[in-house]
Design an enzyme around this catalytic site. Sequence first.
Site, PDB file in Angstrom:
ATOM      1  N   ALA A  57       6.472   1.318  -7.730  1.00  0.00           N
ATOM      2  CA  ALA A  57       7.485   0.703  -8.588  1.00  0.00           C
ATOM      3  C   ALA A  57       8.848   0.725  -7.921  1.00  0.00           C
ATOM      4  O   ALA A  57       9.602  -0.257  -7.977  1.00  0.00           O
ATOM      5  CB  ALA A  57       7.539   1.432  -9.936  1.00  0.00           C
ATOM      6  N   GLU A  62       0.597 -12.916  -3.453  1.00  0.00           N
ATOM      7  CA  GLU A  62      -0.625 -13.564  -2.999  1.00  0.00           C
ATOM      8  C   GLU A  62      -1.839 -12.818  -3.545  1.00  0.00           C
ATOM      9  O   GLU A  62      -2.054 -11.654  -3.237  1.00  0.00           O
ATOM     10  CB  GLU A  62      -0.670 -13.552  -1.463  1.00  0.00           C
ATOM     11  CG  GLU A  62      -1.922 -14.162  -0.863  1.00  0.00           C
ATOM     12  CD  GLU A  62      -1.946 -14.037   0.652  1.00  0.00           C
ATOM     13  OE1 GLU A  62      -3.029 -14.175   1.233  1.00  0.00           O
ATOM     14  OE2 GLU A  62      -0.877 -13.794   1.236  1.00  0.00           O
ATOM     15  N   HIS A  99       6.117   5.554  -6.400  1.00  0.00           N
ATOM     16  CA  HIS A  99       6.710   4.918  -5.217  1.00  0.00           C
ATOM     17  C   HIS A  99       6.494   3.401  -5.195  1.00  0.00           C
ATOM     18  O   HIS A  99       7.346   2.657  -4.703  1.00  0.00           O
ATOM     19  CB  HIS A  99       6.133   5.544  -3.943  1.00  0.00           C
ATOM     20  CG  HIS A  99       6.383   7.005  -3.833  1.00  0.00           C
ATOM     21  ND1 HIS A  99       7.652   7.537  -3.704  1.00  0.00           N
ATOM     22  CD2 HIS A  99       5.532   8.075  -3.855  1.00  0.00           C
ATOM     23  CE1 HIS A  99       7.575   8.854  -3.637  1.00  0.00           C
ATOM     24  NE2 HIS A  99       6.303   9.203  -3.737  1.00  0.00           N
ATOM     25  N   LEU A 143       0.831  -1.199   0.000  1.00  0.00           N
ATOM     26  CA  LEU A 143       0.000   0.000   0.000  1.00  0.00           C
ATOM     27  C   LEU A 143       0.863   1.245   0.000  1.00  0.00           C
ATOM     28  O   LEU A 143       1.746   1.402   0.834  1.00  0.00           O
ATOM     29  CB  LEU A 143      -0.903   0.018   1.249  1.00  0.00           C
ATOM     30  CG  LEU A 143      -1.777   1.270   1.419  1.00  0.00           C
ATOM     31  CD1 LEU A 143      -2.786   1.379   0.279  1.00  0.00           C
ATOM     32  CD2 LEU A 143      -2.491   1.248   2.768  1.00  0.00           C
TER      33      LEU A 143
END
Length: 413
Positions: free
Chosen positions: A248, A270, A246, A236
């Site tokens: 990447a 996941e 950010h 996140l």
Amino acid sequence: MQCTEMAGMNPMEKKLAEYKCDTNDAICLKLVRFADELDDESTTFHPEYSHQLYGDDEVAFGYKGLQIQLYYTAGNLSTLFKVKYTAKVTETFDCVEPDNVEGKIREIIPAGCCCSSDDFMSLLEKEANFKPFGTLLHTYDVHNVAEGEDFTYQIHKVDVACPGFREYHERLQTFLMWFIETASFIDVDDDRWDFFLVFEKYNKDGETLFATVGYMTVYNYYVYPDRTRPRVSQMLILPPFQGEGHGARLLEAVHRFYCNLSKVQDITAEDPSENYVKLRDFVLAKLCQTLPSFSDEKLPLGFSEHMATEAREKFKVNKKHARRVYEILRLRVTDMSDKAKARDYRLEVKRRLFAPTKKNQREMAKMMKCLRPEELASHISQMDTTLQQEELEKSYQEVLTEYRRVIERLAQA
């Protein structure tokens, strides 16, 4: 409440409907650096989701003008929690109970948050003492066009045993509920978790302070006989920092961190979201384009085991993702106006897309020997060739759109 819904209500129901609030609008989030931001509406942001606390309709009943304030100091995430409203249903109606909106929030925020603005201001003054947790992995600058200056960011690797981090993480993970649709809190006592955090360096009254930008959690699964497979669980970037690259930077730093660990097999994710897949495509293509086996000269020759091996050994990219990266980079060097080259590329991608269907058809052919006539007719109808070709072409065009978006981003980078 829409007019059509109101039209079918009796007067009492209409009155009660006035006490319904959209919880995504009512919840006000803020990352506070300076005292004057506390009352600055421009620094407020709202959740994308609140259904995990307030139900699928994301509505709270019993209040007018409901505002649920969750304000955090920008660095340490010390929390101010307030519930405000202009009217409450019990003030007008007897025997009607409002929803316990405060109790729902207290289910996810850790104990110790303050309810007083004065107390929060005292905590804000202590932000100068906050320093990023863990080990510094990477520092980078981002140019802010609107403000005309560069801002510096740091990525840190953190272990849960780091003093103060457990409490900080309890505050940080509350954001998951608002911005990841199926989020859940993790068991930090499991030492297989790795944490990666992004911080911004900023200046306040001549001092260097740090603001929380975002984070990623990675779980290290065991792979027989002596290796591990890190799996990205949660990622996140907080809304005030989204759209600045950010995510990447963070994912690339994580790959480079695990590249140095010989026991790591490869990196997975996941239940990745569509946005995460787009991000991963860009990062892995950016990394793999530097490898000799992915050179412009070798890409037209087709996907090879050497590509898969080099991507895994150098950047911990598994074979499935390496194949996708190959298709992206081959598209970049393919002149699609050349019919022969475009055809070769199209067939190459479609063979990969069709492989699962072809496998299913082989399995179905074996099953048909045991089917009753009515079951056989049903399965034959599912194998309509024209429909399959249409679906395959649709999938191919969708893939091309995704790949071209990655290629545009690579060009910008």
